[in-house]
Write a protein that holds these residues in place. Structure first.
Motif, PDB file in Angstrom:
ATOM      1  N   LEU A   1      17.321  -2.397  49.040  1.00  0.00           N
ATOM      2  CA  LEU A   1      18.742  -2.713  49.183  1.00  0.00           C
ATOM      3  C   LEU A   1      19.210  -2.533  50.617  1.00  0.00           C
ATOM      4  O   LEU A   1      20.025  -3.316  51.121  1.00  0.00           O
ATOM      5  CB  LEU A   1      19.568  -1.836  48.242  1.00  0.00           C
ATOM      6  CG  LEU A   1      19.554  -2.236  46.765  1.00  0.00           C
ATOM      7  CD1 LEU A   1      20.110  -1.118  45.905  1.00  0.00           C
ATOM      8  CD2 LEU A   1      20.352  -3.516  46.548  1.00  0.00           C
TER       9      LEU A   1
ATOM     10  N   ARG B   1      18.538  -5.459  52.221  1.00  0.00           N
ATOM     11  CA  ARG B   1      19.155  -6.604  51.545  1.00  0.00           C
ATOM     12  C   ARG B   1      18.099  -7.537  50.973  1.00  0.00           C
ATOM     13  O   ARG B   1      18.269  -8.756  50.922  1.00  0.00           O
ATOM     14  CB  ARG B   1      20.100  -7.349  52.488  1.00  0.00           C
ATOM     15  CG  ARG B   1      21.211  -6.488  53.067  1.00  0.00           C
ATOM     16  CD  ARG B   1      22.277  -7.305  53.772  1.00  0.00           C
ATOM     17  NE  ARG B   1      23.046  -8.093  52.817  1.00  0.00           N
ATOM     18  CZ  ARG B   1      24.076  -7.611  52.120  1.00  0.00           C
ATOM     19  NH1 ARG B   1      24.453  -6.352  52.260  1.00  0.00           N
ATOM     20  NH2 ARG B   1      24.719  -8.387  51.277  1.00  0.00           N
TER      21      ARG B   1
ATOM     22  N   ILE C   1      24.992  -0.597  46.282  1.00  0.00           N
ATOM     23  CA  ILE C   1      25.356  -1.780  45.497  1.00  0.00           C
ATOM     24  C   ILE C   1      26.864  -1.888  45.338  1.00  0.00           C
ATOM     25  O   ILE C   1      27.454  -2.961  45.499  1.00  0.00           O
ATOM     26  CB  ILE C   1      24.665  -1.737  44.127  1.00  0.00           C
ATOM     27  CG1 ILE C   1      23.158  -1.930  44.301  1.00  0.00           C
ATOM     28  CG2 ILE C   1      25.218  -2.811  43.208  1.00  0.00           C
ATOM     29  CD1 ILE C   1      22.376  -1.880  43.012  1.00  0.00           C
TER      30      ILE C   1
ATOM     31  N   GLY D   1      29.065  -4.873  46.894  1.00  0.00           N
ATOM     32  CA  GLY D   1      29.078  -5.758  45.738  1.00  0.00           C
ATOM     33  C   GLY D   1      29.723  -7.097  46.026  1.00  0.00           C
ATOM     34  O   GLY D   1      30.626  -7.235  46.834  1.00  0.00           O
TER      35      GLY D   1
ATOM     36  N   VAL E   1      29.872  -6.142  40.571  1.00  0.00           N
ATOM     37  CA  VAL E   1      28.518  -6.696  40.584  1.00  0.00           C
ATOM     38  C   VAL E   1      28.105  -7.058  39.165  1.00  0.00           C
ATOM     39  O   VAL E   1      28.702  -6.604  38.191  1.00  0.00           O
ATOM     40  CB  VAL E   1      27.506  -5.694  41.180  1.00  0.00           C
ATOM     41  CG1 VAL E   1      27.858  -5.369  42.611  1.00  0.00           C
ATOM     42  CG2 VAL E   1      27.445  -4.411  40.347  1.00  0.00           C
TER      43      VAL E   1
ATOM     44  N   SER F   1      21.926  -6.725  40.090  1.00  0.00           N
ATOM     45  CA  SER F   1      22.582  -5.604  40.763  1.00  0.00           C
ATOM     46  C   SER F   1      23.093  -4.584  39.757  1.00  0.00           C
ATOM     47  O   SER F   1      22.930  -3.367  39.942  1.00  0.00           O
ATOM     48  CB  SER F   1      23.732  -6.109  41.641  1.00  0.00           C
ATOM     49  OG  SER F   1      23.266  -6.970  42.650  1.00  0.00           O
TER      50      SER F   1
END
Length: 649
Positions: free
Chosen positions: A229, A232, A285, A289, A410, A414
């Protein structure tokens, strides 16, 4: 200096995170699928390597080659046999397929190897470099350097070569790749082979440092997703930096484990360092989001059907009669397994509500069931059974609202990551900390269930659980047939269309999470009374994954899917059948392989076979009331209630 020493020690763990994250990013860039089985691949590969070296007498260098090659071939096979067939399926199906692989690998490891935790001898140099007053373990430094080197190689290949650019293009436009003379199948298989090979290397180098443990290595996917994450899911070097950073921070948390005071509960105590990466995942996240689907989240394929429940009046009566017959004719071991199955059906119903009807991927339903069990352990000694059940469901429902808050920002993969991380935090922190369980030694006991002043034996308690399950299933069936259920299905099919039609999507999402968690909390309460102890090993992250997998096999948008999930629950009727025949260790393997087969042959679930058969028979007889078959792709227009009914049938 102590801070620096702990940071250096974290390089080994962080390097392994980075290697696994490189594989996750490679697979995601090539096929748009977040591989939840990455840690399981590393775990199984580690057992293969040390089995070849220690038990088979194979030289270490050759064992590494065999293990990495086998992992690469397994990645190619999984892509061609499973993921390639699901390339146009919704993200729920593709995520569930990787969960099936996770359970299958865990089950295969349990069947083939001695999975008792141990620390094998490593192959990397284990001596220490003394730099002033700081000792630098060479093996940790080498693992970090290996991760950095492979990150550089993958970065250069991905942006400087035609092959690297083509791999990235496969997830977006297969036809475009074919037009330039490249094979999407070959490129997709290559990304999965690379991802699995990196997982194998990570498992081999990490096991001598952190220990060879099937569950711990499998759940490395949580910190690995944190590193991915941070990158990305796109940058290899950022994935390496994220993995190293999380490993170092996790190691440095050990310095504050002994701090006292009420304020230290966030970082000092059991499981805090293990839960830290999961918290990173949630914060990343939620903070970043998006309301629109990200790469790999395209609305393709058809979601599992959600037909109207049949026999809503006669079904409960039949279920009660059959259930009572089985209860009063079963021996004690089978009756105990039947109670666990009934509670598993409740947790399965919670999955049907939040994922099957509402389309929100939740991997934390057993965690919310554990909250209900924990509340029961704290209150059962002083309150009557019905009141404890209500409070347990209410508290779990509130936790469900908190769990559902990220769904406002999200969704899809996700949200799956958020709920998986939340389940892991509950398992590592809440269920193990005596400050929450109120039990300094062991687990809190729960008194035997009593109703109206009369203590219930196992048979009477089974009847009570049966009645509760039938009542909840009736409510869930009525929900599907109501306007609320139709609007939930509209949100599942197309959130933008539902918003355009005036539906308050955030409110429906939170209400769905609250109802589903309350049902799961009720199941946890009943499981606690049955076991007469709060046992956290019944509410693990693996248990949540198993429920979702079994529900998907049965039909995740149907009550029949919940029944299938209950039968397949750990400790349920299927597990009892395996135990009687000496096959108890094959439970996860059968469930995982069953999903990988069923998701291709019967994507709507086994419970839908009767629905499909009736549909075909009525179509042949010319029944005009039979709705048309679902379209190949979801519509983006605003649908009426009748159109939604036709779509979900």
């Amino acid at each position: 200096m102590e801070l620096l020493r702990m940071a250096v020690l974290g390089l080994g763990l962080g390097g392994a995170y980075a290697l696994l994250a490189l594989g996750v990013v490679a697979i995601y860039r090539g096929t748009g699928v977040p591989n939840f089985a990455q840690g399981a691949v590393g775990m199984f590969s580690a057992y293969v390597f040390f089995g070849l070296r220690d038990d088979g007498g194979v030289p270490a260098a050759l064992a590494v080659v065999i293990t990495v090659a086998t992992a690469s071939l397994a990645g190619v096979a999984f892509y061609l046999l499973v993921m390639r067939q699901l390339r146009n399926a919704p993200i729920l199906a593709r995520i569930t397929a990787t969960l099936g692989l996770l359970l299958a690998l865990r089950g295969l490891a349990m069947a083939l190897f001695d999975v008792a935790s141990r620390t094998p001898r490593g192959e990397l140099p284990s001596h220490v470099l003394q730099l002033g007053s700081v000792a630098l373990p060479v093996d940790r430094l080498l693992i970090a350097c290996l991760a950095v080197l492979l990150g550089i190689v993958l970065s250069v290949v991905s942006v400087r070569t035609r092959l690297g650019l083509a791999v990235r293009a496969v997830a977006d436009n297969e036809k475009g790749v074919q037009l330039v003379g490249l094979s999407p199948q070959l490129l997709g298989a290559l990304t999965w082979a690379i991802g699995f090979a990196l997982a194998a290397v990570a498992g081999i180098v990490l096991s001598p440092i952190s220990g060879l443990d099937a569950d711990a290595l499998t759940m490395l996917i949580v910190p690995v997703f944190g590193a991915a994450l941070l990158a990305r899911f796109n940058s290899f070097m950022l994935a390496v930096a994220g993995g190293l950073g999380i490993g170092i921070a996790q190691s440095m948390l050990a310095l504050v484990q002994d701090h006292q005071g009420w304020y230290s509960i966030l970082w000092a105590g059991i499981g805090r360092s293990q839960a830290f990466p999961a918290l990173v995942v949630i914060l990343l996240i939620v903070a970043s989001g998006r309301l629109l689907p990200a790469r790999g989240d395209a609305a393709t394929g058809r979601l599992p059907v959600a037909p109207l429940p049949r026999y809503r009046k006669s079904g409960p009566v039949i279920a009660l009669a059959v259930g009572l017959l089985l209860i009063y004719t079963s021996s004690t071991p089978w009756l105990s397994a039947g109670i666990v199955t009934l509670c598993g059906i409740l947790i399965g119903l919670s999955v049907v509500v939040v994922t099957g009807y509402l389309g929100q991927i939740s991997l934390a339903q057993c965690a919310t069931a554990g909250i209900g069990g924990l509340v029961t352990a704290r209150l059962a000694a002083g309150l009557p059974l019905p009141l404890v059940m209500l409070i347990a469901a209410a508290v779990a429902g509130v936790i469900g609202i908190i769990l559902g808050l990220p769904s406002v920002r999200v969704r899809g993969q996700s949200l799956a990551l958020v709920t998986l991380s939340a389940a892991y935090i509950c398992e590592q922190v809440v269920f193990q900390d005596p400050r929450f369980t109120d039990a300094e030694y062991g687990y809190p006991l729960i008194p035997a269930a009593a109703l109206f002043g009369r203590q219930l034996d196992m048979t009477s308690f089974a009847v009570l659980v049966l009645v509760v399950v039938i009542a909840v299933a009736s409510v869930v069936g009525a929900l599907r047939a109501s306007s609320l259920g139709r609007r939930a299905l509209a949100i599942r099919e197309n959130e933008a269309a539902a918003i355009a039609a005036g539906t308050n999507v955030p409110r429906y999402k939170l209400a769905g999470f609250a109802l589903a968690s309350a049902i799961a909390g009720l199941a946890g309460c009943l499981l606690g009374y049955h076991a007469m102890v709060f046992a956290p090993n019944g509410f693990t992250t693996f248990a949540s994954l198993n429920v979702v997998v079994m529900a998907y096999i049965g039909g995740i948008a149907m009550i029949g899917g919940a029944i299938f999930a209950g039968i397949g629950a750990a400790g349920g009727l299927f597990a009892q059948l395996l135990a009687v025949n000496g096959w108890a260790s094959y439970h996860d393997l059968i469930g995982g392989l069953g999903l990988l087969i069923a998701i291709q042959l019967h994507p709507n679930g086994i419970a839908s076979l009767g629905h499909d058969l009736r549909h075909r028979l009525r179509s042949r007889s010319g029944n005009s009331k039979v709705p048309p078959p679902p379209p190949a792709e979801r519509s983006t227009s605003v649908a009426t209630d009748s159109e939604i009914e036709g779509l979900v049938r």
